[in-house]
Write a protein that holds these residues in place. Sequence first.
Motif, PDB file in Angstrom:
ATOM      1  N   PRO A 131       5.757  51.480  -8.318  1.00  0.00           N
ATOM      2  CA  PRO A 131       7.009  52.053  -7.818  1.00  0.00           C
ATOM      3  C   PRO A 131       7.029  52.262  -6.300  1.00  0.00           C
ATOM      4  CG  PRO A 131       5.648  53.763  -8.790  1.00  0.00           C
ATOM      5  CD  PRO A 131       4.906  52.472  -8.985  1.00  0.00           C
ATOM      6  N   HIS A 174      -1.212  55.981  -1.525  1.00  0.00           N
ATOM      7  CA  HIS A 174      -0.512  56.167  -2.800  1.00  0.00           C
ATOM      8  C   HIS A 174      -0.593  54.854  -3.596  1.00  0.00           C
ATOM      9  CE1 HIS A 174       3.397  57.724  -4.923  1.00  0.00           C
ATOM     10  NE2 HIS A 174       2.369  57.718  -5.713  1.00  0.00           N
ATOM     11  N   SER A 181      -6.373  52.119  -9.968  1.00  0.00           N
ATOM     12  CA  SER A 181      -6.301  52.755 -11.293  1.00  0.00           C
ATOM     13  C   SER A 181      -6.196  51.661 -12.353  1.00  0.00           C
ATOM     14  CB  SER A 181      -5.075  53.677 -11.370  1.00  0.00           C
ATOM     15  OG  SER A 181      -3.906  52.916 -11.636  1.00  0.00           O
ATOM     16  N   ARG A 183      -3.721  50.703 -13.856  1.00  0.00           N
ATOM     17  CA  ARG A 183      -2.510  49.875 -13.669  1.00  0.00           C
ATOM     18  C   ARG A 183      -2.740  48.696 -12.715  1.00  0.00           C
ATOM     19  NH1 ARG A 183       2.478  52.942 -15.013  1.00  0.00           N
ATOM     20  NH2 ARG A 183       1.769  54.167 -16.789  1.00  0.00           N
ATOM     21  N   ASN A 193       4.860  47.640 -16.244  1.00  0.00           N
ATOM     22  CA  ASN A 193       6.238  47.990 -15.893  1.00  0.00           C
ATOM     23  C   ASN A 193       6.678  47.190 -14.674  1.00  0.00           C
ATOM     24  OD1 ASN A 193       6.168  49.986 -17.826  1.00  0.00           O
ATOM     25  ND2 ASN A 193       6.122  51.699 -16.390  1.00  0.00           N
ATOM     26  N   TYR A 195       9.303  47.709 -11.211  1.00  0.00           N
ATOM     27  CA  TYR A 195      10.053  48.714 -10.429  1.00  0.00           C
ATOM     28  C   TYR A 195      10.771  47.991  -9.283  1.00  0.00           C
ATOM     29  CZ  TYR A 195       6.727  51.888 -12.702  1.00  0.00           C
ATOM     30  OH  TYR A 195       5.966  52.565 -13.624  1.00  0.00           O
ATOM     31  N   HIS A 215      13.954  50.887 -12.736  1.00  0.00           N
ATOM     32  CA  HIS A 215      12.690  50.896 -13.497  1.00  0.00           C
ATOM     33  C   HIS A 215      12.829  49.958 -14.691  1.00  0.00           C
ATOM     34  CE1 HIS A 215      11.256  54.866 -11.749  1.00  0.00           C
ATOM     35  NE2 HIS A 215      12.536  54.874 -11.431  1.00  0.00           N
ATOM     36  N   LYS A 217      10.600  49.565 -17.983  1.00  0.00           N
ATOM     37  CA  LYS A 217       9.436  50.109 -18.694  1.00  0.00           C
ATOM     38  C   LYS A 217       9.058  49.158 -19.818  1.00  0.00           C
ATOM     39  CE  LYS A 217       9.501  55.100 -18.541  1.00  0.00           C
ATOM     40  NZ  LYS A 217       8.342  55.344 -17.893  1.00  0.00           N
ATOM     41  N   HIS A 222       1.114  49.931 -22.114  1.00  0.00           N
ATOM     42  CA  HIS A 222       0.244  49.609 -20.975  1.00  0.00           C
ATOM     43  C   HIS A 222      -1.135  49.260 -21.496  1.00  0.00           C
ATOM     44  CE1 HIS A 222       2.907  50.786 -17.707  1.00  0.00           C
ATOM     45  NE2 HIS A 222       3.359  51.698 -18.549  1.00  0.00           N
ATOM     46  N   TRP A 283      10.609  58.989  -6.571  1.00  0.00           N
ATOM     47  CA  TRP A 283      11.440  60.161  -6.846  1.00  0.00           C
ATOM     48  C   TRP A 283      10.880  60.793  -8.120  1.00  0.00           C
ATOM     49  CZ3 TRP A 283      17.094  57.795  -6.630  1.00  0.00           C
ATOM     50  CH2 TRP A 283      17.361  57.391  -5.323  1.00  0.00           C
ATOM     51  N   PRO A 284      10.366  62.009  -8.061  1.00  0.00           N
ATOM     52  CA  PRO A 284       9.740  62.603  -9.248  1.00  0.00           C
ATOM     53  C   PRO A 284      10.706  62.596 -10.441  1.00  0.00           C
ATOM     54  CG  PRO A 284       9.290  63.932  -7.316  1.00  0.00           C
ATOM     55  CD  PRO A 284      10.282  62.873  -6.886  1.00  0.00           C
ATOM     56  N   HIS A 285      10.153  62.226 -11.602  1.00  0.00           N
ATOM     57  CA  HIS A 285      10.996  62.151 -12.800  1.00  0.00           C
ATOM     58  C   HIS A 285      11.588  63.501 -13.175  1.00  0.00           C
ATOM     59  CE1 HIS A 285       8.588  58.399 -14.165  1.00  0.00           C
ATOM     60  NE2 HIS A 285       9.661  58.071 -13.490  1.00  0.00           N
ATOM     61  N   GLN A 424       2.016  62.986  -3.077  1.00  0.00           N
ATOM     62  CA  GLN A 424       2.344  62.126  -4.230  1.00  0.00           C
ATOM     63  C   GLN A 424       1.106  61.451  -4.813  1.00  0.00           C
ATOM     64  OE1 GLN A 424       5.884  59.793  -4.206  1.00  0.00           O
ATOM     65  NE2 GLN A 424       7.163  61.613  -3.959  1.00  0.00           N
ATOM     66  N   LEU A 428      -0.336  61.929  -8.724  1.00  0.00           N
ATOM     67  CA  LEU A 428      -0.793  60.841  -9.592  1.00  0.00           C
ATOM     68  C   LEU A 428      -2.234  61.097 -10.051  1.00  0.00           C
ATOM     69  CD1 LEU A 428      -0.434  58.070 -10.899  1.00  0.00           C
ATOM     70  CD2 LEU A 428      -1.006  57.018  -8.711  1.00  0.00           C
ATOM     71  N   LEU A 431      -2.439  63.554 -12.795  1.00  0.00           N
ATOM     72  CA  LEU A 431      -2.035  63.236 -14.165  1.00  0.00           C
ATOM     73  C   LEU A 431      -3.009  62.319 -14.883  1.00  0.00           C
ATOM     74  CD1 LEU A 431       0.101  60.401 -14.088  1.00  0.00           C
ATOM     75  CD2 LEU A 431       1.590  62.231 -13.505  1.00  0.00           C
TER      76      LEU A 431
END
Length: 483
Positions: A131, A174, A181, A183, A193, A195, A215, A217, A222, A283-285, A424, A428, A431
């Motif tokens: 993203p 970021h 990671s 991803r 995904n 973006y 987005h 998805k 994943h 943009w945070p969900h 940011q 990440l 989480l």
Amino acid sequence: MSQNIPLTTTAGAPVSDNQNAITAGERGPVLLQDYQLIEKLAHQNRERIPERVVHAKGWGAFGTLTITNDISKYSRASIFAEIGKQTEVIARFSTVAGELGAADHERDVRGFALKFYTDEGNWDMVGNNTPVFFLRDPYKFPDFIHTQKRHPKTNLRSPTAMWDYWSLSPEALHQVTILMSDRGLPISPMHMNGYGSHTYSLWNNDGERFWVKFHFKNLQGHEFYTNEEAAQVVGKTREGYQEALFGAIENGDYPKWKMCIQVIGEDDIEDMNFNPFDLTKVWPHGDYPLIEVGIMELNRNPENYFAEIEQAAFSPSNIVPGIGFSPDKVLQSRIFSYADAHRYRLGTHYEALPVNRPKCPVHHYHKDGLMNFFGHSTSEIDAYYEPNSFNGPKETSSVKEPPLKISGDASRFDHRDGNDDYSQPRALHNLMNSNQKARLYKNTAEAMNGVPQDIIDRVLGHYDKISPDYGNGIRKALNALAG
Ligand code: NDP
């Protein structure tokens, strides 16, 4: 039943012999008049076109986007006109750094480029599987890409160049965190995904503008490989993505993605505590929830890879009424540079190639040029300039976009000044569970192999600012590798 299809020259004349050159005597030499041999060799010499400078290695397929939710209050784009509406799409996925022959299963960002053949023109969403991106100012793009490509003397990829650049560019971390990671190495294009990454805009029939993020998805889930697993796969096949995507579609196992948007009212960005047009930020969900738009399904393989995937030309400049740009500086530069790249690689009339040609009527006043094969765009042959009295194509004032409001002095603003490059990536990092973090640290440490210690120390300083746990996790992984 076998058909007797005559072999011909490119000019259509039947070829009498495609096995034996015309020679003066049995032993040769060859006569220059054997123009069929010359044509054959000359064509072979011209089979390659310049590969893309970035995103050279790609895999693609055709499919449809089906609208499942009404977003017409945000956009008048015909693609979103009603629930159930279907629009044909071509998708091309790619790695960024590797050349055309590179292995598919390399740790890299993946391109996620879509061309929707809407009935008001082609809309291209030229995104990635991440993203965000490594930079927020277009001046940095060629420098950054140089660090990903080969060193001018060794002709090898240079971890030193990559980490030197990143250590001097904290806004990149970021994206580097996502890259290192799980991803960063999906098992196939179907397990990631997509973006739009940039902020774009939507505008509706009332002339209201909204800022938007796109987005896609993936509905396959994943799935990723570790570096070790990928090395094993690459030892067996360098074409794993092509095999997976092509094979799935041949088998009728059609991959799907849920298209969603995040939306902010035109004036509602004033309250945000970061620049909503900064490509290094999401943009945070929690603040800007995802709104479902539709389902994209890929269900048709290309018949000819070169014609339909190598020549597929995606450009962020291709928008349609109801979709607009934003002030994002990197987006603004890509609006120029992608179309420019295609004119260079494919020629002036690349949009007229079958894969790029819109499905809706095309009427313009561009003339002539190398490889023009489309003739007149209307039957009114006297209308080859504008304005004219001969019923030539005219503009449609009803699709005029509302004004893009801009303010401020024209200047060179320091794009690093006052930016928070750490919150940011910290969100990440937070989480990830402990196994995901362990792999993140190990992948990062492995990528630093051979990099001078002063550069590693500088970049670790940035990781410490994201989170001391993150910096120390990489330090421990580096020590473990050093044995
Ligand atoms: P949320 O918890 O609401 O969203 C987290 C997102 O992170 C999910 O969309 C998830 O994607 C994605 N994600 C999980 N693991 C990884 C990973 N290893 N690499 C990349 N993405 C991952 O939090 P926020 O929206 O507040 O964002 C927190 C952080 O999550 C951001 O700083 C950003 O790094 C990352 N992120 C945010 C996105 C956004 O648009 N807000 C999009 C993608 C990542 P999924 O649900 O598809 O599994």
